[in-house]
Motif scaffolding. Structure first.
Motif, PDB file in Angstrom:
ATOM      1  N   ALA A 110      -3.224  15.378   8.022  1.00 21.99           N
ATOM      2  CA  ALA A 110      -3.403  15.009   6.813  1.00 21.99           C
ATOM      3  C   ALA A 110      -5.314  14.456   6.660  1.00 21.99           C
ATOM      4  CB  ALA A 110      -2.452  13.588   6.284  1.00 21.99           C
ATOM      5  N   SER A 111      -5.621  14.535   7.998  1.00 25.70           N
ATOM      6  CA  SER A 111      -7.303  14.487   7.346  1.00 25.70           C
ATOM      7  C   SER A 111      -8.268  15.382   6.920  1.00 25.70           C
ATOM      8  CB  SER A 111      -7.933  13.780   8.364  1.00 25.70           C
ATOM      9  OG  SER A 111      -6.695  12.544   8.561  1.00 25.70           O
TER      10      SER A 111
ATOM     11  N   THR B 236      -2.385   6.866  -1.998  1.00 27.66           N
ATOM     12  CA  THR B 236      -2.102   7.925  -1.368  1.00 27.66           C
ATOM     13  C   THR B 236      -2.918   8.566  -0.770  1.00 27.66           C
ATOM     14  OG1 THR B 236      -2.755   9.893  -2.984  1.00 27.66           O
ATOM     15  CG2 THR B 236      -1.573   8.141  -4.149  1.00 27.66           C
ATOM     16  N   TYR B 237      -2.127   8.917   0.900  1.00 32.30           N
ATOM     17  CA  TYR B 237      -2.887  10.276   1.467  1.00 32.30           C
ATOM     18  C   TYR B 237      -2.170  10.876   2.054  1.00 32.30           C
ATOM     19  CZ  TYR B 237       0.670   7.840   5.002  1.00 32.30           C
ATOM     20  OH  TYR B 237       0.866   7.343   5.576  1.00 32.30           O
TER      21      TYR B 237
ATOM     22  N   LYS C   7     -11.468   9.957   1.642  1.00 34.02           N
ATOM     23  CA  LYS C   7     -10.278   9.815   2.298  1.00 34.02           C
ATOM     24  C   LYS C   7      -8.717   8.555   2.975  1.00 34.02           C
ATOM     25  CE  LYS C   7     -11.877  13.117   5.646  1.00 34.02           C
ATOM     26  NZ  LYS C   7     -11.955  13.874   6.494  1.00 34.02           N
ATOM     27  N   SER C   8      -7.688   9.291   3.655  1.00 33.56           N
ATOM     28  CA  SER C   8      -7.325   8.683   4.104  1.00 33.56           C
ATOM     29  C   SER C   8      -6.917   7.139   3.886  1.00 33.56           C
ATOM     30  CB  SER C   8      -7.182   8.496   5.936  1.00 33.56           C
ATOM     31  OG  SER C   8      -6.787   9.477   6.077  1.00 33.56           O
ATOM     32  N   PRO C   9      -7.078   6.521   2.392  1.00 33.75           N
ATOM     33  CA  PRO C   9      -7.139   4.731   1.905  1.00 33.75           C
ATOM     34  C   PRO C   9      -5.850   4.195   1.932  1.00 33.75           C
ATOM     35  CG  PRO C   9      -6.433   6.265   0.293  1.00 33.75           C
ATOM     36  CD  PRO C   9      -6.960   7.843   0.916  1.00 33.75           C
ATOM     37  N   HIS C  10      -6.555   3.083   2.684  1.00 32.68           N
ATOM     38  CA  HIS C  10      -5.259   1.799   3.065  1.00 32.68           C
ATOM     39  C   HIS C  10      -4.665   1.309   1.411  1.00 32.68           C
ATOM     40  CE1 HIS C  10      -2.378   0.327   5.412  1.00 32.68           C
ATOM     41  NE2 HIS C  10      -2.985  -0.933   5.434  1.00 32.68           N
ATOM     42  N   GLY C  11      -5.858  -0.123   1.568  1.00 29.37           N
ATOM     43  CA  GLY C  11      -5.306  -0.571   1.000  1.00 29.37           C
ATOM     44  C   GLY C  11      -5.834  -0.077  -0.467  1.00 29.37           C
ATOM     45  N   CYS C  12      -5.493  -1.034  -1.474  1.00 34.43           N
ATOM     46  CA  CYS C  12      -5.648  -0.497  -2.896  1.00 34.43           C
ATOM     47  C   CYS C  12      -5.465  -2.055  -3.915  1.00 34.43           C
ATOM     48  CB  CYS C  12      -4.466   0.328  -4.114  1.00 34.43           C
ATOM     49  SG  CYS C  12      -5.008   0.675  -5.356  1.00 34.43           S
ATOM     50  N   ASP C  13      -6.988  -2.252  -4.364  1.00 35.15           N
ATOM     51  CA  ASP C  13      -7.041  -3.709  -5.090  1.00 35.15           C
ATOM     52  C   ASP C  13      -8.185  -3.891  -6.215  1.00 35.15           C
ATOM     53  OD1 ASP C  13      -6.384  -5.009  -2.144  1.00 35.15           O
ATOM     54  OD2 ASP C  13      -7.409  -4.027  -1.324  1.00 35.15           O
ATOM     55  N   VAL C  14      -7.914  -4.182  -6.498  1.00 42.24           N
ATOM     56  CA  VAL C  14      -8.022  -4.497  -8.651  1.00 42.24           C
ATOM     57  C   VAL C  14      -8.879  -5.960  -8.253  1.00 42.24           C
ATOM     58  CG1 VAL C  14      -7.186  -4.787 -10.908  1.00 42.24           C
ATOM     59  CG2 VAL C  14      -6.893  -2.919  -9.331  1.00 42.24           C
ATOM     60  N   ASP C  15     -10.214  -6.025  -8.245  1.00 37.97           N
ATOM     61  CA  ASP C  15     -10.644  -7.302  -9.115  1.00 37.97           C
ATOM     62  C   ASP C  15     -10.356  -8.452  -9.976  1.00 37.97           C
ATOM     63  OD1 ASP C  15     -13.932  -8.063 -11.474  1.00 37.97           O
ATOM     64  OD2 ASP C  15     -12.010  -5.654 -11.224  1.00 37.97           O
TER      65      ASP C  15
ATOM     66  N   THR D  36      -2.893  14.639   1.075  1.00 34.64           N
ATOM     67  CA  THR D  36      -2.801  14.852  -0.489  1.00 34.64           C
ATOM     68  C   THR D  36      -2.459  16.703   0.087  1.00 34.64           C
ATOM     69  OG1 THR D  36      -4.908  15.053  -0.147  1.00 34.64           O
ATOM     70  CG2 THR D  36      -3.662  13.806  -1.843  1.00 34.64           C
ATOM     71  N   GLU D  37      -2.902  17.082   1.600  1.00 36.79           N
ATOM     72  CA  GLU D  37      -2.622  18.054   1.850  1.00 36.79           C
ATOM     73  C   GLU D  37      -1.377  18.072   1.984  1.00 36.79           C
ATOM     74  OE1 GLU D  37      -6.419  15.944   3.956  1.00 36.79           O
ATOM     75  OE2 GLU D  37      -4.367  15.521   3.489  1.00 36.79           O
ATOM     76  N   GLU D  38      -0.275  17.936   2.138  1.00 34.25           N
ATOM     77  CA  GLU D  38       1.040  17.812   2.263  1.00 34.25           C
ATOM     78  C   GLU D  38       1.412  18.378   3.866  1.00 34.25           C
ATOM     79  OE1 GLU D  38       3.516  18.286  -1.587  1.00 34.25           O
ATOM     80  OE2 GLU D  38       1.425  19.424  -2.404  1.00 34.25           O
ATOM     81  N   ALA D  39       0.753  17.992   4.739  1.00 35.24           N
ATOM     82  CA  ALA D  39       1.062  18.417   5.821  1.00 35.24           C
ATOM     83  C   ALA D  39       2.742  17.614   6.277  1.00 35.24           C
ATOM     84  CB  ALA D  39      -0.059  18.190   6.902  1.00 35.24           C
ATOM     85  N   ASN D  40       3.352  18.316   7.272  1.00 32.33           N
ATOM     86  CA  ASN D  40       4.414  17.549   7.190  1.00 32.33           C
ATOM     87  C   ASN D  40       4.404  17.422   9.018  1.00 32.33           C
ATOM     88  OD1 ASN D  40       4.605  20.582   7.365  1.00 32.33           O
ATOM     89  ND2 ASN D  40       6.426  20.109   8.639  1.00 32.33           N
ATOM     90  N   THR D  41       3.223  17.479  10.101  1.00 41.76           N
ATOM     91  CA  THR D  41       3.723  17.731  11.625  1.00 41.76           C
ATOM     92  C   THR D  41       1.962  17.491  11.575  1.00 41.76           C
ATOM     93  OG1 THR D  41       3.815  18.382  13.102  1.00 41.76           O
ATOM     94  CG2 THR D  41       2.894  20.471  11.709  1.00 41.76           C
ATOM     95  N   LEU D  42       1.912  16.528  13.089  1.00 42.74           N
ATOM     96  CA  LEU D  42       0.343  16.107  13.680  1.00 42.74           C
ATOM     97  C   LEU D  42       0.287  15.629  11.789  1.00 42.74           C
ATOM     98  CD1 LEU D  42      -1.105  15.956  16.139  1.00 42.74           C
ATOM     99  CD2 LEU D  42      -2.287  18.120  15.630  1.00 42.74           C
ATOM    100  N   LEU D  43       0.158  14.351  11.933  1.00 44.12           N
ATOM    101  CA  LEU D  43      -0.451  13.828  10.529  1.00 44.12           C
ATOM    102  C   LEU D  43      -1.571  13.092  10.387  1.00 44.12           C
ATOM    103  CD1 LEU D  43       1.742  14.564   9.236  1.00 44.12           C
ATOM    104  CD2 LEU D  43       1.303  12.621   7.444  1.00 44.12           C
ATOM    105  N   GLU D  44      -2.136  13.226  12.058  1.00 39.93           N
ATOM    106  CA  GLU D  44      -3.429  12.826  12.323  1.00 39.93           C
ATOM    107  C   GLU D  44      -4.254  13.612  12.258  1.00 39.93           C
ATOM    108  OE1 GLU D  44      -4.019  11.169  16.226  1.00 39.93           O
ATOM    109  OE2 GLU D  44      -2.559  12.626  17.449  1.00 39.93           O
ATOM    110  N   VAL D  45      -4.479  14.764  11.723  1.00 38.44           N
ATOM    111  CA  VAL D  45      -5.129  15.475  12.002  1.00 38.44           C
ATOM    112  C   VAL D  45      -4.667  16.653  10.609  1.00 38.44           C
ATOM    113  CG1 VAL D  45      -5.730  18.183  12.887  1.00 38.44           C
ATOM    114  CG2 VAL D  45      -5.555  16.272  14.112  1.00 38.44           C
TER     115      VAL D  45
END
Length: 652
Positions: A256-257, A242-243, A327-335, A245-254
Motif C-alpha cells: 500500500a506504499s 485515503t491510503y 503517500k500514506s497520509p494520516h492527518g487531514c486538517d483545515v486551517d 489507493t493501490e487496493e492491496a489486500n496483503t502486506l500493506l506496509e509494502v
C-alpha cells in the motif's frame, strides 16, 4: 595564607551565585527558576482554565483532564463497562452497548470532537468513535455521561471519525477497512473493484443532539484514515485522507506504499443533501443498533434500524473529487479560514497545503488528471497552496493557534514543529518524549482556536516515569505556545492509549453543568421518591425491591422472604438533593458491579442468591460520618420455605 584562601573561595562562591542567579537557564533547577512550575500550578480551590477530552484508545473510554494542571478529573465510559459508575453493568445502561452483533462490552475509542456553532466550540456535546465495531457516541457535557450510541452499517474500522461540521449539522465517519457492500462470501483476492468504502453522515438535531444516520456515500475501496470539515469559505465540504489507493489486500506496509501519491477525498455534503431531498439515492437493507439514554426515565433503549440511504458518487458528477497528496497520509486538517487543507503524508519529509480556492478553480476548469472509478482526480500542481519543506520526519497531525501558525507532530523525529501559513517557513521545533502521535490546541480545529497551550500525545514514555513492568503509561506533554518559541511546561500520564483530543475553555462548559437530578423530574418506572413508598414485591420467582438511600441509611434495611433461585431486582433511588452526594450499594454474591447513584437518580442491579443465609449489603461511597453504619440484610430461605415476604426499617 589560610585567611586569604578562605576569602578567595568565599568571593568565588559569591560570584558564581550572582552569575547563576542572573542566568537561571544555567542552573540545574532551571524549570523552577523560570517559574514553569508556577505556570501549571492550580491552587487548592481554583479551577483549571481548560478542559481536555482525551480518548482512551483500547480502553474504550474518554478521559477528562484540566489544563494547565494536567489533573485527571473524570473517566467517562463510552464503549466500555465501568465498575466505578456501573455503566454497562446496571440494567439502565446495559442497552448502550448493544450492536447488531449482540452486546459488545468493549471497543477502541479514537477521535473525540466537540460540537460547534458557526465554527466555534459551543460546549454542548462531545462525539467520539468506536473503531472496532463501528459506532459513534454522543457525550452530554452537562452531565459528562454518554447519552447516545449509533452503530454504522457497511463499515469496518470506523477510523476517520468522529468529525463535526461547523454548525454540528453532521458528524462524519469513514471506514478504515473497505469491505464487500453488502457483505458476501467473496474471495479476498477479488478485493480490487469489489470492495467499497462507506462514508457515513450522521445528522445531529440542533436542539437535543439526537443523532440519525442520514445517508452514506459509497466510495472506492481505499482505506479512509482521518477527516476534517471545511470552515468558512469551504463550509459544506468534508475532506478525508485515503491510503491504499493501490487496493492491496496483503502486506500493506509494502503493497500500500507503491503509489507516489494517495488522495484527499473532497465530498460536497451540501450537494449530497440536495440529492437526498431529490430522492436521488438507493435504499439498502441492513441492520444496525441505535442506543439512546433517556434522562427523564433514566433508562437506555435499543432500536434496531433496518435500512440506510446510499449515494453512488459515480452517478452524480460534482459530488466527490480526489486531491493527490503525498503517500500514506494520516492527518487531514483545515486551517481556521477554511482556505488550506493540510495533508500529512507519513512517508514524506515535507508538509503539503492544498488550496481550496485553487481546488474550486481546478474543478471549474476541469483540470483533471484522470479518474478513479469515475471520480475525477485533480491535477496536483493546480491545487497546491504551499509546501513546508524539510519540516520533519513522519508528519501526522496539524492544529492551529488562530494567529496564522500551524503546529504539526512528527512521529519519527519525535517533535512538534511550528510553521507559518502563507510563507510556509518553519518558525520553531520542540522535541517530544517520545514518538508523538496527535496534537491538541484547545479549539485548534475550529474557526476560533484558543492559542495558549498545545498538548502532545506521545506513544513511548520509557524513562519519563516510574517503571511499571513491560507496560508503561503513555504521556501527554503541555507546551506554552503564546510566544515566538514553544516551551515545554509539563508531562502528565494518560489513561489507555490516547489517539486524539479536543479541548475548550472551562467557562464554555461550567455554566451548563447539571448538579443533581430533580426528584420531581425522575420518571424512572421503578423510582421511589420517599421512604413511605418503599416496598418489596414478588412476581413468581422475581422479587423487586423498591429502595431509597439517604444519609445514612437504606430503606428498607431488613428484608426477609427471599428464596434460593429467586431473581432479585434492587431498584434504588438516591433521595439526596444536594450536589456531590452520591450513594453506592453493593450486595454480597451479586455477579455485577456495585451501583453508584447520583442525587435524584434511580438505578437497578440484579442479585440471584444461590444459598440460604443472611446476606449483607452496604453503601460503597463514603457519604457521611456514619457511612460505616449504612448497611442492611437480606434473609434467604430455601426455595420451598414458607417464610413470608417482609421488610422493615427500624423495626417498622
Amino acid at each position: 595564607m589560610k585567611i586569604l584562601s578562605y576569602l578567595s573561595s568565599t568571593l568565588l562562591i559569591g560570584v558564581l551565585v550572582l552569575v547563576t542567579s542572573c542566568n537561571p537557564s544555567q542552573q540545574n533547577g532551571g524549570a523552577l527558576s523560570n517559574n514553569i512550575a508556577e505556570r501549571v500550578y492550580v491552587a487548592p480551590g481554583e479551577h483549571d482554565e481548560f478542559y481536555a477530552f482525551i480518548s482512551g484508545g483500547f480502553s474504550g473510554q474518554l478521559s477528562v483532564y484540566g489544563l494547565p494542571s494536567g489533573r485527571l478529573f473524570k473517566v467517562i465510559p463510552v464503549f466500555s463497562q465501568d465498575p466505578e459508575k456501573a455503566y454497562g453493568y446496571n440494567e439502565e445502561t446495559k442497552p448502550m452497548l448493544n450492536t447488531s452483533f449482540g452486546p459488545v462490552p468493549w471497543d477502541d475509542a479514537h477521535h473525540p470532537d466537540l460540537s460547534q456553532t458557526n465554527g466555534e466550540i459551543d460546549g454542548r456535546w462531545c462525539f467520539i468513535n468506536g473503531n472496532n465495531t463501528p459506532r459513534i457516541a454522543r457525550v452530554n457535557l452537562s452531565t459528562f455521561e454518554t447519552d447516545e450510541i449509533i452503530e454504522l452499517p457497511n463499515s469496518a474500522g470506523n477510523h476517520s471519525s468522529s468529525f463535526v461540521t461547523e454548525n454540528t449539522e453532521y458528524v462524519v465517519a469513514g471506514t478504515r477497512f473497505s469491505i464487500p457492500v453488502p457483505q458476501e462470501d467473496v474471495s479476498i483476492s477479488e478485493y480490487k473493484g469489489k470492495f467499497k468504502g462507506a462514508i457515513s453522515f450522521i445528522k445531529v438535531d440542533e436542539t437535543t443532539g439526537r443523532m440519525d444516520l442520514d445517508f452514506q456515500v459509497m466510495m472506492p475501496g481505499f482505506n479512509y484514515d482521518l477527516a476534517h470539515p471545511g470552515r468558512g469559505k469551504s463550509h459544506g465540504w468534508m475532506f478525508f485522507t485515503t491510503y491504499n489507493t493501490e487496493e492491496a489486500n496483503t502486506l500493506l506496509e509494502v503493497n500500500a506504499s507503491q503509489n507516489d501519491k494517495d488522495f484527499i477525498a473532497a465530498i460536497n455534503w451540501k450537494k449530497a443533501q440536495e440529492l437526498i431531498e431529490q430522492g436521488a439515492f438507493e435504499t439498502m437493507p441492513t441492520s444496525y443498533a441505535h442506543n439512546v439514554y433517556d434522562e427523564e426515565t433514566q433508562m437506555a433503549t435499543t432500536t434496531m434500524k433496518k435500512e440506510v440511504r446510499v449515494i453512488d458518487p459515480t452517478q452524480h458528477p460534482g459530488l466527490v473529487y480526489l486531491l493527490p497528496t503525498p503517500k500514506s497520509p494520516h492527518g487531514c486538517d483545515v486551517d481556521p479560514t477554511g482556505e488550506y487543507i493540510i495533508g500529512s503524508g507519513k512517508l514524506s519529509a515535507s508538509l503539503t497545503a492544498h488550496s481550496f480556492t485553487k481546488m474550486l478553480d481546478a474543478i471549474e476548469n476541469e483540470k483533471f488528471d484522470g479518474d478513479a472509478y469515475g471520480i475525477p482526480i485533480l491535477n496536483y500542481d493546480d491545487i497546491v497552496g504551499g509546501v513546508v519543506q524539510q519540516a520533519g520526519l513522519g508528519p501526522l497531525h496539524t492544529e492551529f493557534d488562530g494567529k496564522g501558525n500551524g503546529y504539526t507532530t512528527f512521529f519519527i523525529s519525535s517533535e512538534v514543529v511550528k510553521w507559518k501559513l502563507g510563507t510556509w517557513e518553519v518558525l520553531d521545533r520542540q522535541p517530544t518524549y517520545y514518538s508523538v502521535g496527535h496534537l491538541m490546541i484547545p479549539g485548534g480545529n475550529s474557526r476560533k482556536p484558543f492559542g495558549k497551550y498545545a498538548v502532545a500525545m506521545n506513544k513511548i514514555t520509557k524513562d519519563r516515569y516510574l517503571p511499571t513492568g513491560p507496560e508503561l503509561t503513555q504521556s501527554a506533554q503541555l507546551y506554552d505556545i503564546t510566544g515566538d518559541k514553544m516551551e515545554l511546561l509539563l508531562d502528565f500520564p494518560t489513561i489507555g492509549e490516547p489517539h486524539y483530543a479536543a479541548g475548550c475553555p472551562a467557562d464554555l462548559i461550567k455554566p451548563r453543568q447539571k448538579k443533581i437530578y430533580k426528584l420531581e423530574e425522575n420518571h424512572h418506572p421503578h423510582a421511589v421518591k420517599n421512604e413511605k413508598d418503599t416496598r418489596v414485591e414478588r412476581d413468581g420467582k422475581e422479587v423487586h425491591i423498591y429502595m431509597t438511600t439517604i444519609r445514612s441509611h437504606f430503606a428498607p434495611d431488613n428484608i426477609e422472604g427471599v428464596k434460593v433461585g429467586d431473581k432479585v431486582y434492587f431498584h434504588v433511588t438516591n433521595l439526596e438533593q444536594d450536589y456531590d452526594v452520591p450513594h453506592g450499594i453493593s450486595m454480597i454474591g451479586a455477579n455485577t458491579s456495585e451501583l453508584l447513584i447520583m442525587p435524584g437518580q434511580t438505578e437497578t442491579f440484579i442479585w440471584e442468591p444461590k444459598q440460604i443465609g443472611v446476606w449483607p449489603f452496604y453503601c460503597t461511597d463514603f457519604c457521611s460520618a456514619l457511612h460505616q453504619e449504612m448497611q442492611g440484610y437480606v434473609r434467604v430461605s430455601a426455595k420451598d420455605a414458607d417464610v413470608p415476604l417482609s421488610w422493615s426499617l427500624d423495626g417498622e
